[in-house]
Design a protein around this motif. Structure first.
Motif, short mmCIF file in Angstrom:
data_model
loop_
_atom_site.label_atom_id
_atom_site.label_comp_id
_atom_site.label_asym_id
_atom_site.label_seq_id
_atom_site.Cartn_x
_atom_site.Cartn_y
_atom_site.Cartn_z
N ASN A 273 0.83 -1.21 0.00
CA ASN A 273 0.00 0.00 0.00
C ASN A 273 0.86 1.26 0.00
O ASN A 273 0.54 2.24 -0.66
N PHE A 274 1.96 1.22 0.75
CA PHE A 274 2.85 2.38 0.80
C PHE A 274 3.42 2.69 -0.58
O PHE A 274 3.41 3.82 -1.03
N CYS A 275 3.90 1.67 -1.25
CA CYS A 275 4.54 1.88 -2.56
C CYS A 275 3.55 2.34 -3.62
O CYS A 275 3.93 3.00 -4.57
N GLU A 276 2.28 1.98 -3.46
CA GLU A 276 1.26 2.40 -4.42
C GLU A 276 0.66 3.76 -4.07
O GLU A 276 0.00 4.37 -4.91
N SER A 277 0.91 4.24 -2.87
CA SER A 277 0.33 5.51 -2.44
C SER A 277 1.11 6.69 -3.01
O SER A 277 2.26 6.56 -3.43
N THR A 278 0.48 7.84 -3.01
CA THR A 278 1.14 9.06 -3.47
C THR A 278 2.33 9.37 -2.59
O THR A 278 3.41 9.72 -3.08
N ASP A 279 2.16 9.23 -1.27
CA ASP A 279 3.27 9.48 -0.33
C ASP A 279 4.42 8.51 -0.58
O ASP A 279 5.59 8.89 -0.54
N GLY A 280 4.08 7.26 -0.83
CA GLY A 280 5.11 6.25 -1.07
C GLY A 280 5.89 6.53 -2.33
O GLY A 280 7.12 6.48 -2.34
N ARG A 281 5.16 6.84 -3.42
CA ARG A 281 5.86 7.14 -4.67
C ARG A 281 6.73 8.39 -4.52
O ARG A 281 7.85 8.44 -5.02
N ALA A 282 6.21 9.39 -3.79
CA ALA A 282 7.00 10.61 -3.57
C ALA A 282 8.24 10.30 -2.74
O ALA A 282 9.33 10.80 -3.03
N SER A 283 8.08 9.48 -1.72
CA SER A 283 9.22 9.12 -0.87
C SER A 283 10.27 8.35 -1.66
O SER A 283 11.47 8.63 -1.55
N LEU A 284 9.84 7.40 -2.47
CA LEU A 284 10.78 6.61 -3.27
C LEU A 284 11.45 7.48 -4.32
O LEU A 284 12.64 7.32 -4.60
#
Length: 154
Positions: free
Chosen positions: A79-90
């Motif tokens: 869920n983190f990697c698919e989220s906007t926050d996750g993509r932004a963090s990565l």
């Protein structure tokens, strides 16, 4: 991490190595066989998305920092990697890595220039640079002479 498609690393022990950002793990593709990772006691282990980044980076990871990975953690990582926050963090982590690589490259160029220039100056000062150039010139002339005599005899 040096790796390749043929690498079948199953365990990775990097605890207590002063790794300060989890971008190292995220960008370590090619370690699909990794099932056990021990990375605690590094500054990056306090990153808020440390577990999610490692779990998304290594799909077969079943043990992280000497504990079993739960289904809930795997769901959170996905869920983190698919989220906007996750993509932004990565994306931010990738950017940090690129900046670190550029900095290291520039520092290496500067060091090489300083060391190379320093060596040439020192050699010029004590006359060894001129001697080195004379030796190279004599060697090149001797090699050219040998080539000519070999060509003439054949």
């Amino acid at each position: 991490l040096a790796h390749g498609p043929h690498l079948r690393l199953e365990q990775l022990w990097l605890h207590n190595n002063q790794i300060d950002s989890p971008h190292l793990f995220y960008l370590s593709s090619g370690l699909e066989s990794l099932s056990h990772a021990l990375c605690h006691a590094n500054p990056c282990s306090s990153h808020p998305h440390y577990s999610s980044i490692l779990l998304s980076s290594f799909p077969k990871l079943s043990t992280l920092d000497a504990r079993q990975v739960s289904d809930e953690e795997l769901d959170l990582a996905a869920n983190f990697c698919e989220s906007t926050d996750g993509r932004a963090s990565l994306h931010k982590l990738k950017f940090e890595l690129i900046q670190a690589q550029k900095l290291a490259y520039n520092q290496e160029k500067i060091l090489h220039k300083e060391v190379g220039g320093g060596v040439e100056k020192a050699m010029a000062k004590n006359g060894s640079l001129a001697r080195l150039r004379r030796v190279k010139k004599a060697r090149d002339a001797a090699l050219a002479g040998e080539r000519e005599s070999l060509a003439a005899s054949s």
